[in-house]
Design an enzyme around this catalytic site. Structure first.
Site, PDB file in Angstrom:
ATOM      1  CD  GLN A   1      34.438  45.016  21.530  1.00 13.52           C
ATOM      2  OE1 GLN A   1      35.237  44.003  21.243  1.00 13.52           O
ATOM      3  NE2 GLN A   1      33.408  44.697  22.210  1.00 13.52           N
TER       4      GLN A   1
ATOM      5  CB  CYS B   1      39.460  55.042  34.018  1.00  8.45           C
ATOM      6  SG  CYS B   1      37.456  54.905  34.424  1.00  8.45           S
TER       7      CYS B   1
ATOM      8  CG  ASN C   1      28.296  44.805  22.169  1.00 12.58           C
ATOM      9  OD1 ASN C   1      27.642  44.798  21.045  1.00 12.58           O
ATOM     10  ND2 ASN C   1      29.412  44.115  21.923  1.00 12.58           N
TER      11      ASN C   1
ATOM     12  CG  HIS D   1      34.089  49.968  25.608  1.00  9.46           C
ATOM     13  ND1 HIS D   1      33.044  49.887  26.932  1.00  9.46           N
ATOM     14  CD2 HIS D   1      34.445  49.091  25.187  1.00  9.46           C
ATOM     15  CE1 HIS D   1      33.348  48.754  27.091  1.00  9.46           C
ATOM     16  NE2 HIS D   1      33.856  48.098  25.841  1.00  9.46           N
TER      17      HIS D   1
END
Length: 352
Positions: A171, A73, A156, A169
Site C-alpha cells: 500500500q 487478481c 504488510n 500486494h
C-alpha cells in the site's frame, strides 16, 4: 517501463506499470459500481500531539475472500476484479476502502504481480525493479497533491500482521501531515546536528553499524543491518550508502542493485525459523523525508534525512508471536526477546 493510467467504474484511478513498451491497456471495468463514499476524518490528539484517522467505512472492506474471488487478481471472463485487464505486471489503484481520502490524504494499493500464489520474494529482479519504479513514480505524483505532506510505501505480509487479502500486494499512504515516527527522527537529527557542530545522525548510525557485528549483508550501493536498539525480534534496516532523502533521489546504481539485495533479504526472512515453517509474516516500510516545510525542526533540511527501509517480523520464534502488550501498547516501551546481535547472526546463517 510503460505507464498507462485509466479509471475504474466508480471513478477511482488505476495505473498499469509494464515491463514491455508495447503493452496495450484498454480493458474497461465492467462492474456496476457506484461512486465510492468515504468517511475518513483526521482527529488531533492534543495530549500526545499525534493524529488519528477515523474511517468507519472500512468496517465493510473485503475480508479473506477465497482465492477464486480475489479482487486483486486479473479479471477473467465474467469474474470481474479491481483490475479490468486479464493480465498485468504491476498495478496501482486508489483503495476502495481508504483510511485517508480527500483533504485527509490518499491511499493506494500496489499489486506486485498477477500471480496470486507468489510473494515479493518470488519476483524476478526485473519485476522487483519495476515495483521500485512504481513506488518512485507514485511518490513523485502524490507529493504534488496539495493535501499531501508525506508519502509512505509499505507492505504488510501475513494474516498475523492483519492482512485481509492474500494476494501479494502493498500500500501507499499519502498523509496530510508529518507522521509521529518521522517527527521523532527529525527531532533527534536536529538535536544531534546541534550537539556535534553539524554531524549527520543517519551518517553516524550507518558508520557505526558498518564497523560492528550486526551487518546482515552488503552491496556496492546498499547495506542491511539489525539496529543496535531493535524493537522487534527480527528487524533489519536497509540503507543506501549514499544518503538521499527519498526514492526520487536514488541514482541508477542504487536502483539497479536494490532488487538483488532486497530479494535476498526477504528470502532470508523466510528461512529464519527453519524448513516446514509457514511464510514469515512481516512489515516492510519505506521511510522518506516529508515534502512539507520543516521549520519546527530547527537547522534540519530534507537533504539531512536518510531514505531507508525497515523490515521486521512479529514472530519471535517458531509458532510464537511478539504481542504488543502492556509496556509496548501502554507506554511505548518495547521489550525485545531476541538480542539484535543474535538476530543478525541468524540472518547471516540463512544466506542463500
Amino acid at each position: 517501463m510503460k505507464k498507462t493510467s485509466t479509471r475504474l467504474a466508480d471513478g477511482r484511478e488505476l495505473i498499469y506499470y509494464d515491463l514491455r513498451d508495447d503493452a496495450v491497456r484498454d480493458a474497461v471495468d465492467r462492474r456496476p459500481l457506484e461512486r465510492t463514499v468515504t468517511t475518513s476524518e483526521i482527529r488531533h490528539d492534543v495530549l500526545l500531539g499525534d493524529s488519528v484517522a477515523v474511517a468507519s467505512h472500512r468496517q465493510g472492506r473485503t475480508y479473506h475472500p477465497p482465492a477464486d474471488e480475489c479482487p486483486l487478481c486479473p479479471s477473467q471472463g465474467e469474474r470481474l476484479s479491481e483490475i479490468p485487464d486479464s493480465s498485468y505486471d504491476v498495478v496501482v489503484f486508489e483503495n476502495r476502502f481508504p483510511s485517508l481520502a480527500g483533504d485527509s490524504g490518499r491511499c493506494e494499493v500496489v499489486c506486485f504481480t498477477s500471480d496470486h500464489r507468489a510473494s515479493f520474494a518470488d519476483l524476478s529482479e526485473e519485476q522487483a525493479r519495476l515495483v521500485l519504479d512504481a513506488w518512485t513514480d507514485r511518490t513523485s505524483e502524490l507529493s504534488h497533491l496539495p493535501s499531501v505532506e508525506q508519502v509512505f510505501c509499505f507492505e504488510n505480509r501475513g494474516q498475523e500482521i492483519g492482512v485481509t487479502l492474500g494476494h501479494p500486494h502493498g500500500q501507499i499512504y499519502a498523509y496530510p501531515f508529518t507522521t509521529p515516527r518521522t517527527a521523532l527522527m527529525l527531532r533527534s537529527l536536529a538535536a544531534h546536528k546541534d550537539a556535534t557542530g553539524g554531524e549527520n545522525l543517519f551518517d553516524a548510525v550507518l558508520e557505526r553499524e558498518l564497523a560492528g557485528e550486526r551487518v546482515v549483508l552488503e552491496g556496492e550501493h546498499w547495506v542491511a543491518f539489525v539496529p543496535y536498539a531493535a524493537h522487534w525480534p527480527y528487524e533489519v534496516h536497509l540503507y543506501p550508502r549514499r544518503r538521499v532523502p527519498d526514492l526520487l533521489a536514488l541514482d541508477e546504481g542504487a536502483r539497479s542493485e536494490f532488487a538483488q539485495v532486497y530479494l535476498e533479504l526477504l528470502r532470508r526472512f523466510d528461512r529464519i525459523f527453519g524448513e516446514g515453517e509457514p511464510p514469515t509474516p512481516y512489515i516492510a516500510a519505506w521511510h522518506q523525508a516529508p515534502f512539507g516545510q520543516l521549520e519546527e525542526f530547527e537547522g534540519v533540511s530534507r537533504d539531512d534525512f536518510a531514505l531507508h527501509l525497515e523490515l521486521f517480523t512479529i514472530r519471535r520464534t517458531s509458532g510464537k508471536l511478539k504481542f504488543l502488550a502492556g509496556s509496548e501498547s501502554g507506554m511505548s516501551v518495547f521489550i525485545n526477546d531476541v538480542p539484535p546481535e543474535r538476530a543478525a547472526e541468524r540472518l547471516r546463517e540463512v544466506a542463500s
